[in-house]
Design a protein around this motif. Sequence first.
Motif, PDB file in Angstrom:
ATOM      1  N   LEU A 272       0.824  -1.201   0.000  1.00 57.72           N
ATOM      2  CA  LEU A 272       0.000   0.000   0.000  1.00 57.72           C
ATOM      3  C   LEU A 272       0.863   1.258   0.000  1.00 57.72           C
ATOM      4  O   LEU A 272       0.542   2.244  -0.684  1.00 57.72           O
ATOM      5  CB  LEU A 272      -0.929  -0.002   1.222  1.00 57.72           C
ATOM      6  CG  LEU A 272      -2.081  -1.017   1.184  1.00 57.72           C
ATOM      7  CD1 LEU A 272      -2.768  -1.094   2.537  1.00 57.72           C
ATOM      8  CD2 LEU A 272      -3.094  -0.646   0.099  1.00 57.72           C
ATOM      9  N   GLU A 273       1.941   1.223   0.755  1.00 58.54           N
ATOM     10  CA  GLU A 273       2.860   2.362   0.769  1.00 58.54           C
ATOM     11  C   GLU A 273       3.503   2.557  -0.593  1.00 58.54           C
ATOM     12  O   GLU A 273       3.684   3.691  -1.059  1.00 58.54           O
ATOM     13  CB  GLU A 273       3.937   2.144   1.837  1.00 58.54           C
ATOM     14  CG  GLU A 273       3.423   2.250   3.266  1.00 58.54           C
ATOM     15  CD  GLU A 273       4.484   1.898   4.293  1.00 58.54           C
ATOM     16  OE1 GLU A 273       5.640   1.621   3.884  1.00 58.54           O
ATOM     17  OE2 GLU A 273       4.163   1.896   5.493  1.00 58.54           O
ATOM     18  N   LYS A 274       3.829   1.453  -1.251  1.00 61.46           N
ATOM     19  CA  LYS A 274       4.426   1.523  -2.587  1.00 61.46           C
ATOM     20  C   LYS A 274       3.435   2.115  -3.578  1.00 61.46           C
ATOM     21  O   LYS A 274       3.800   2.953  -4.428  1.00 61.46           O
ATOM     22  CB  LYS A 274       4.850   0.126  -3.034  1.00 61.46           C
ATOM     23  CG  LYS A 274       5.579   0.099  -4.372  1.00 61.46           C
ATOM     24  CD  LYS A 274       6.036  -1.316  -4.709  1.00 61.46           C
ATOM     25  CE  LYS A 274       6.765  -1.349  -6.059  1.00 61.46           C
ATOM     26  NZ  LYS A 274       7.225  -2.726  -6.396  1.00 61.46           N
ATOM     27  N   GLU A 275       2.166   1.686  -3.473  1.00 59.08           N
ATOM     28  CA  GLU A 275       1.132   2.232  -4.345  1.00 59.08           C
ATOM     29  C   GLU A 275       0.960   3.727  -4.114  1.00 59.08           C
ATOM     30  O   GLU A 275       0.792   4.505  -5.068  1.00 59.08           O
ATOM     31  CB  GLU A 275      -0.197   1.514  -4.101  1.00 59.08           C
ATOM     32  CG  GLU A 275      -0.289   0.121  -4.685  1.00 59.08           C
ATOM     33  CD  GLU A 275      -1.681  -0.473  -4.513  1.00 59.08           C
ATOM     34  OE1 GLU A 275      -2.574   0.252  -4.014  1.00 59.08           O
ATOM     35  OE2 GLU A 275      -1.868  -1.646  -4.877  1.00 59.08           O
ATOM     36  N   SER A 276       0.985   4.123  -2.858  1.00 53.84           N
ATOM     37  CA  SER A 276       0.822   5.538  -2.519  1.00 53.84           C
ATOM     38  C   SER A 276       1.954   6.374  -3.095  1.00 53.84           C
ATOM     39  O   SER A 276       1.727   7.460  -3.655  1.00 53.84           O
ATOM     40  CB  SER A 276       0.754   5.697  -0.996  1.00 53.84           C
ATOM     41  OG  SER A 276       0.589   7.045  -0.643  1.00 53.84           O
ATOM     42  N   ARG A 277       3.177   5.888  -2.979  1.00 55.45           N
ATOM     43  CA  ARG A 277       4.329   6.621  -3.526  1.00 55.45           C
ATOM     44  C   ARG A 277       4.237   6.708  -5.049  1.00 55.45           C
ATOM     45  O   ARG A 277       4.566   7.733  -5.650  1.00 55.45           O
ATOM     46  CB  ARG A 277       5.637   5.936  -3.119  1.00 55.45           C
ATOM     47  CG  ARG A 277       5.980   6.072  -1.650  1.00 55.45           C
ATOM     48  CD  ARG A 277       7.439   5.690  -1.393  1.00 55.45           C
ATOM     49  NE  ARG A 277       7.723   4.332  -1.802  1.00 55.45           N
ATOM     50  CZ  ARG A 277       7.623   3.277  -0.993  1.00 55.45           C
ATOM     51  NH1 ARG A 277       7.226   3.451   0.258  1.00 55.45           N
ATOM     52  NH2 ARG A 277       7.907   2.063  -1.435  1.00 55.45           N
ATOM     53  N   LEU A 280       1.826   9.406  -6.113  1.00 58.32           N
ATOM     54  CA  LEU A 280       2.401  10.738  -5.960  1.00 58.32           C
ATOM     55  C   LEU A 280       3.376  11.038  -7.095  1.00 58.32           C
ATOM     56  O   LEU A 280       3.434  12.159  -7.617  1.00 58.32           O
ATOM     57  CB  LEU A 280       3.115  10.850  -4.614  1.00 58.32           C
ATOM     58  CG  LEU A 280       2.219  10.866  -3.367  1.00 58.32           C
ATOM     59  CD1 LEU A 280       3.060  10.834  -2.105  1.00 58.32           C
ATOM     60  CD2 LEU A 280       1.302  12.091  -3.381  1.00 58.32           C
ATOM     61  N   THR A 281       4.140  10.004  -7.469  1.00 56.16           N
ATOM     62  CA  THR A 281       5.124  10.180  -8.543  1.00 56.16           C
ATOM     63  C   THR A 281       4.445  10.393  -9.888  1.00 56.16           C
ATOM     64  O   THR A 281       4.888  11.220 -10.701  1.00 56.16           O
ATOM     65  CB  THR A 281       6.042   8.949  -8.630  1.00 56.16           C
ATOM     66  OG1 THR A 281       6.673   8.751  -7.370  1.00 56.16           O
ATOM     67  CG2 THR A 281       7.101   9.140  -9.704  1.00 56.16           C
ATOM     68  N   ASP A 282       3.348   9.662 -10.129  1.00 52.00           N
ATOM     69  CA  ASP A 282       2.660   9.723 -11.407  1.00 52.00           C
ATOM     70  C   ASP A 282       1.686  10.880 -11.521  1.00 52.00           C
ATOM     71  O   ASP A 282       1.188  11.176 -12.614  1.00 52.00           O
ATOM     72  CB  ASP A 282       1.899   8.421 -11.668  1.00 52.00           C
ATOM     73  CG  ASP A 282       2.841   7.229 -11.797  1.00 52.00           C
ATOM     74  OD1 ASP A 282       4.048   7.461 -11.994  1.00 52.00           O
ATOM     75  OD2 ASP A 282       2.362   6.079 -11.680  1.00 52.00           O
ATOM     76  N   ALA A 283       1.396  11.538 -10.394  1.00 52.23           N
ATOM     77  CA  ALA A 283       0.419  12.637 -10.419  1.00 52.23           C
ATOM     78  C   ALA A 283       0.949  13.771 -11.272  1.00 52.23           C
ATOM     79  O   ALA A 283       2.105  14.192 -11.130  1.00 52.23           O
ATOM     80  CB  ALA A 283       0.144  13.114  -9.012  1.00 52.23           C
ATOM     81  N   PRO A 284       0.128  14.354 -12.174  1.00 57.95           N
ATOM     82  CA  PRO A 284       0.596  15.465 -13.028  1.00 57.95           C
ATOM     83  C   PRO A 284       0.848  16.721 -12.198  1.00 57.95           C
ATOM     84  O   PRO A 284       0.162  16.985 -11.220  1.00 57.95           O
ATOM     85  CB  PRO A 284      -0.572  15.662 -13.992  1.00 57.95           C
ATOM     86  CG  PRO A 284      -1.773  15.130 -13.255  1.00 57.95           C
ATOM     87  CD  PRO A 284      -1.261  13.971 -12.457  1.00 57.95           C
ATOM     88  N   ALA A 285       1.858  17.447 -12.578  1.00 60.36           N
ATOM     89  CA  ALA A 285       2.197  18.681 -11.869  1.00 60.36           C
ATOM     90  C   ALA A 285       1.126  19.731 -12.125  1.00 60.36           C
ATOM     91  O   ALA A 285       0.509  19.788 -13.184  1.00 60.36           O
ATOM     92  CB  ALA A 285       3.564  19.185 -12.332  1.00 60.36           C
ATOM     93  N   ASP A 286       0.908  20.585 -11.127  1.00 64.28           N
ATOM     94  CA  ASP A 286      -0.082  21.644 -11.243  1.00 64.28           C
ATOM     95  C   ASP A 286       0.497  22.773 -12.066  1.00 64.28           C
ATOM     96  O   ASP A 286       1.423  23.471 -11.652  1.00 64.28           O
ATOM     97  CB  ASP A 286      -0.463  22.138  -9.845  1.00 64.28           C
ATOM     98  CG  ASP A 286      -1.626  23.142  -9.905  1.00 64.28           C
ATOM     99  OD1 ASP A 286      -2.078  23.433 -11.023  1.00 64.28           O
ATOM    100  OD2 ASP A 286      -2.024  23.624  -8.839  1.00 64.28           O
ATOM    101  N   THR A 287      -0.034  22.915 -13.293  1.00 59.25           N
ATOM    102  CA  THR A 287       0.510  23.930 -14.204  1.00 59.25           C
ATOM    103  C   THR A 287      -0.381  25.161 -14.297  1.00 59.25           C
ATOM    104  O   THR A 287      -0.193  26.025 -15.147  1.00 59.25           O
ATOM    105  CB  THR A 287       0.669  23.330 -15.619  1.00 59.25           C
ATOM    106  OG1 THR A 287      -0.606  22.849 -16.075  1.00 59.25           O
ATOM    107  CG2 THR A 287       1.678  22.195 -15.608  1.00 59.25           C
ATOM    108  N   THR A 288      -1.361  25.213 -13.398  1.00 57.51           N
ATOM    109  CA  THR A 288      -2.266  26.365 -13.428  1.00 57.51           C
ATOM    110  C   THR A 288      -1.526  27.641 -13.071  1.00 57.51           C
ATOM    111  O   THR A 288      -0.841  27.709 -12.045  1.00 57.51           O
ATOM    112  CB  THR A 288      -3.433  26.157 -12.436  1.00 57.51           C
ATOM    113  OG1 THR A 288      -4.075  24.938 -12.758  1.00 57.51           O
ATOM    114  CG2 THR A 288      -4.410  27.310 -12.505  1.00 57.51           C
ATOM    115  N   ALA A 289      -1.605  28.631 -13.891  1.00 54.26           N
ATOM    116  CA  ALA A 289      -0.885  29.890 -13.651  1.00 54.26           C
ATOM    117  C   ALA A 289      -1.509  30.630 -12.496  1.00 54.26           C
ATOM    118  O   ALA A 289      -2.731  30.642 -12.316  1.00 54.26           O
ATOM    119  CB  ALA A 289      -0.925  30.753 -14.892  1.00 54.26           C
TER     120      ALA A 289
END
Length: 291
Positions: A272-277, A280-289
């Motif tokens: 579960l910890e591996k899935e959580s990490r 987070l790694t795969d989440a797209p960066a917030d590019t909203t200006a």
Amino acid sequence: MRAYERIVEVLGDEADAESREWVRRKYTVRVRVAGVAAFAFFVMIMGMSGTPWFAISTFVLLPLMIVAVFFGVFMRGSVNKGLTRLIDDDCDPLLCARRTLALLEKDKKNADPHSGLFSYAYALRWQGKWNEAAKLMRDLEDDPDPQSGFLYHNLMAYCAFDKRDLKGLTAEVKALKELPSEGLPKDAPAHIAEHVALRDMLAKELNGKPSKAAAGYIQVADGPKALPAHRVLFSLKAADCLADPAERHARLTYVGEQGGTTWCAAEAKKRLEKESRKKLTDAPADTTASL
């Protein structure tokens, strides 16, 4: 060599003070009180029958020995069932191992050495200490007594299944089937049939049929008569085979929350910890200006 001495010599494990006190309260004191009460009852019956007191003294040692042995065996069996429930119902093999070791130390003169080793090794297996369990049971492999061979191969089969070692499990099933039937426990055929079923499920999992393996694991895990420890173990096994991420996550969460001190809980939490990490790694960066 007695079971406790063997465990200390091979693994260096020794009983702790808290577990010794538990054995004293739950076993030693009760055996003594029950023995004295039963002997007092015996004396009362003899007195009521008109037997002279001097004649009673002639038979004091024999009934006292009988009473002590009877209640000792009865109480030890009761305590052993309680220890088994620590794994089956409470998913706490760590506490089971500690208390088993203390009981073997206290009752080392009367405890069957082979059964004692198996009980402790079985608790080690549920903690994921498979190498330690195998090391402890090694001497029973070549013992000419069929029951010793059964205990050894029975435990090694469980360990092989836990480790997803199909080759090892197949070899243990073969060894169990080749043991002479005379001298084996009455439930030996049931245990062998269980290992055959585990081998078949594991074979499906490792030979490209994960959905069929998952169905088998879930059937055991969700069965109405499944023990809590088995629900945990087979839920983890099912999670290895499930294609649906949400269903897999739900199984792992259940095992992590309900698995107690079993190796299954530790493994589920790690995944579960591996899935959580990974999320987070795969989440797209917030590019909203920023405005």
